[in-house]
Design an enzyme around this catalytic site. Structure first.
Site, short mmCIF file in Angstrom:
data_model
loop_
_atom_site.label_atom_id
_atom_site.label_comp_id
_atom_site.label_asym_id
_atom_site.label_seq_id
_atom_site.Cartn_x
_atom_site.Cartn_y
_atom_site.Cartn_z
N HIS A 1 24.33 92.83 53.43
CA HIS A 1 24.40 93.11 54.79
C HIS A 1 24.83 92.22 55.41
O HIS A 1 25.75 91.48 56.05
CB HIS A 1 24.11 94.32 55.56
N ARG B 1 37.14 94.76 41.64
CA ARG B 1 36.47 94.78 40.63
C ARG B 1 36.35 96.58 40.72
O ARG B 1 34.75 97.22 42.04
CB ARG B 1 35.75 94.01 41.24
N ARG C 1 41.17 97.02 37.82
CA ARG C 1 40.40 95.72 37.02
C ARG C 1 39.92 97.48 36.08
O ARG C 1 39.35 97.76 37.44
CB ARG C 1 39.61 95.15 36.60
N GLU D 1 39.26 86.72 28.71
CA GLU D 1 37.51 85.77 29.26
C GLU D 1 36.40 86.39 28.32
O GLU D 1 35.19 85.95 28.43
CB GLU D 1 36.67 86.78 31.03
N ASN E 1 34.83 83.31 34.89
CA ASN E 1 33.17 83.14 34.99
C ASN E 1 32.41 83.73 34.09
O ASN E 1 31.26 83.45 33.32
CB ASN E 1 33.29 84.49 36.01
N ASP E 2 33.49 84.78 32.87
CA ASP E 2 32.62 85.07 32.01
C ASP E 2 33.20 84.30 31.03
O ASP E 2 32.15 84.37 29.42
CB ASP E 2 33.14 86.30 31.57
N ARG F 1 25.33 83.46 33.14
CA ARG F 1 25.36 83.38 34.09
C ARG F 1 24.37 82.76 35.39
O ARG F 1 24.19 82.12 35.94
CB ARG F 1 26.01 83.97 34.85
N CYS G 1 41.53 84.99 37.44
CA CYS G 1 40.81 85.73 38.88
C CYS G 1 39.15 85.65 38.77
O CYS G 1 38.39 85.47 39.59
CB CYS G 1 40.96 87.46 38.71
C1 PEP Z 1 35.12 86.38 35.23
O1 PEP Z 1 34.69 86.52 34.92
O2 PEP Z 1 35.75 85.48 35.58
C2 PEP Z 1 35.52 87.39 36.76
C3 PEP Z 1 36.01 87.57 37.71
O3 PEP Z 1 34.87 89.00 36.59
P1 PEP Z 1 33.62 89.37 36.96
O4 PEP Z 1 32.89 87.76 37.34
O5 PEP Z 1 33.35 90.91 37.85
O6 PEP Z 1 33.15 89.23 35.35
MG MG Z 2 33.88 88.91 33.82
#
Ligand code: PEP
Ligand code: MG
Length: 570
Positions: free
Chosen positions: A188, A295, A331, A430, A453-454, A464, A501
């Site tokens: 926060h 999310r 999602r 992803e 990201n994934d 990650r 995204c």
């Molecule tokens: C991703 O995997 O790129 C994504 C946007 O979802 P998250 O980061 O919530 O896994």
């Molecule tokens: Mg993801």
């Protein structure tokens, strides 16, 4: 000069003098009370004062930052008024404990309960409880709380843990930056620091014992760097960086209200990623054109039990209404991996990122998934909601989700409940599988959104969060770029829109590549909207394609990064 590293929690550069904010002395002697009635009254009076002080702080924050941030502080009032918590404290006082001890013990109990969940969001409540404990104890003991509202201009606050109530007392004109020893990006305090636009570096290990009050210091909240006792050259270098950062921020305001288009007029969509319905306010404020990723797992992680269909309907329809007809991609539950929901009782696994998670979990638990799908179909009546399925690896998964959606529609129909009949259903691209068979998946989907990201993790086989292999976690790897290109190309060949995204959508170095590949929609965090809009406006499609041709012929991540850097527009 000494340099320290921490979490880059709030962007910008602060240069000033250190004020070390020491922990208050809240020690007390526990005593047994005879007049328990009077002790209970003393405690109620302290709660009343705490409530009034907190409300004042919240009003302050509401004026200087906004309503949403003020709600974080007001949350403390709600917490202390929680009948269960109050009841437990009063019970202890009735049994003869002094108010300080009763408060201390019950707060510790709640704190331990929240900490034991291991879930980041729930664990943050322990920080709130700690804030309440300290605030009430200082009132009961008659010891003033550290007052940071009147420190001189150019103060850099260094503190063990910056509590939300302390942040609320900050006068943003005077505070150049914040450094803490604990706290994460999503705490926060970090959220408030960002909202106040004060540069902040958090979790700098043991920093308090290494600094001296009054010393000059530089805080780079964009890079997570703290430079104690800087040289003249460093001060000049960072002053120039600070000027550039501020000028840049101001210049970006020119992009508010503009269409998102390339230099030669190709229009794309620029949406935002959110985690909670209340984040919608950031989307409208930063001029996002829709929501490219909601999310929903945060609704589940932030709750002590499974949110009901009704609660979910409320949340989704609130977002749809607030976005006023603009697209809202929601999602479905993406848990497992690093996101645990304790009450779902998921067993621990050797390889959680390769295990029972996201759509795999949902398809095996229709009792959990169907209420979410029902809530989504019902909420879609109030806006342009689209359903997105995470972690898709096979055609069957998409088919099964669609079958379930049809089942849910039939149920709603027979129950006479209003819902939208033609909600679009797409997949998050992803996984390595999605990167290799986008042509097959596209036949089952109304849209794709690339989760880089994934996708980066699953393509490079890198977790990650593992710093030992972090050097491999980069979307500039030719393998990842080929996946991205393949997904966009095949999606477009099949005639479906393709968005992105993952964090890469906001990367100014990658944006020309995405323009070249023909990405239709970019979904970024609200704070990145204007910068992304500017980068997109700086590239013509042909120029981007010429760069992409050269980049796609390169063989290493380093070569790619260097070429993208050499061609960056600013
Ligand atoms: C991703 O995997 O790129 C994504 C946007 O979802 P998250 O980061 O919530 O896994
Ligand atoms: Mg993801």
């Amino acid at each position: 000069m000494i340099m320290f590293k921490g979490i880059a929690a709030s962007k910008g550069i602060g240069i000033g003098r250190v004020l070390i904010v020491k922990e208050q002395d809240l020690t007390y002697e526990a005593r047994t009370v005879i007049d328990t009635h009077a002790e209970a009254e003393r405690f109620s009076a302290a709660v009343a004062k705490f409530t009034a002080d907190t409300e004042k702080k919240a009003e302050n924050i509401e004026k200087s930052v906004g309503q949403k941030e003020a709600e974080i502080i007001r949350g403390h009032i709600l917490m202390i008024q929680d009948p269960f918590m109050m009841g437990e404290i009063e019970k202890k006082i009735k049994d003869g404990d002094c108010a300080e001890k009763a408060l201390d013990e019950i707060c510790s109990m709640f704190s331990a309960m929240f900490m034991s969940t291991g879930d980041e969001l729930t664990m943050q409540r322990a920080t709130d409880i700690e804030d309440i404990r300290k605030g009430l104890l200082s009132i009961l003991l008659g010891r003033e709380e550290a007052d940071i509202s009147s420190c001189p201009c150019g103060t850099v606050i260094a503190v063990g843990d910056l509590t939300p109530s302390m942040t609320a007392g900050i006068n943003k004109e005077n505070i150049a930056a914040i450094i803490t020893e604990t706290g994460g990006y999503t705490s926060h305090s970090a959220i408030l620091a960002r909202a106040l636009e004060i540069p902040a570096v958090l979790s700098v290990d043991g920093i308090l014992s290494k600094l001296s009050g009054g010393q000059e210091i530089i805080v780079d909240g964009s890079k997570g760097v703290v430079i104690d006792n800087p040289s003249e050259e460093q001060k000049a270098e960072y002053s120039a960086k600070r000027e550039k950062y501020l000028a840049d921020k101001e210049a970006l305001r020119a992009f508010i209200g503009r269409k998102t288009e390339t230099a030669d007029g190709a229009v794309v969509e620029l949406c935002c990623n959110i985690g909670k319905p209340s984040d919608v306010h950031n989307v409208t404020e930063s001029d996002g054109e829709g929501i490219g990723l909601f999310r929903t797992e945060f609704l589940f992680m932030d709750s002590a039990s499974l949110p009901s269909e009704e609660e979910q309907f409320e949340a989704y329809s609130k977002v749809a209404k607030a976005m006023n007809g603009k697209p809202v991609i929601i999602r479905t539950l993406d848990i497992g991996g690093d996101k645990d929901v304790p009450y779902l009782g998921l067993e621990s696994e050797d390889n959680p990122f390769l295990g029972y998670r996201a759509v795999r979990y949902c398809l095996s638990r229709p009792d959990v998934y169907k209420p979410q799908l029902r809530a989504l179909l019902r909420a879609a009546v109030y806006g342009d909601i689209r359903i997105m399925v995470p972690l898709v690896t096979t055609v069957e998964e998409m088919r099964q989700v669609k079958t379930l959606v049809e089942e849910v529609k039939a149920e709603l129909e027979s129950e006479g409940i209003e819902y939208k009949k033609d909600v679009k259903i797409g997949a998050m691209a992803e996984t390595a599988a999605a990167g290799v068979i986008p042509d097959l998946l596209a036949q089952e989907c109304d849209f794709f959104s690339i989760g880089t990201n994934d996708l980066t993790g699953y393509t490079m086989c890198v977790d990650r969060g593992n710093s030992k292999v972090a050097y491999l976690y980069s979307a500039y790897n030719p393998a990842v770029l080929r996946m991205i290109k393949n997904i966009i190309t095949e999606g477009k060949k099949a005639g479906i829109p393709v968005g992105m995204c993952g964090e890469a959508a906001a990367d100014p170095l990658l944006i020309p590549m995405l323009i070249a590949f023909g990405l239709d929609e970019y979904s970024v965090s609200p704070t990145s909207v204007l910068a992304a809009r500017r980068t997109i406006s700086q590239w013509g499609v042909e120029e981007a394609k010429a760069l992409a041709d050269k980049v796609m012929a390169l063989r290493t991540e380093k070569e790619v990064r260097e070429m993208l850097e050499a061609n960056a527009k600013n």
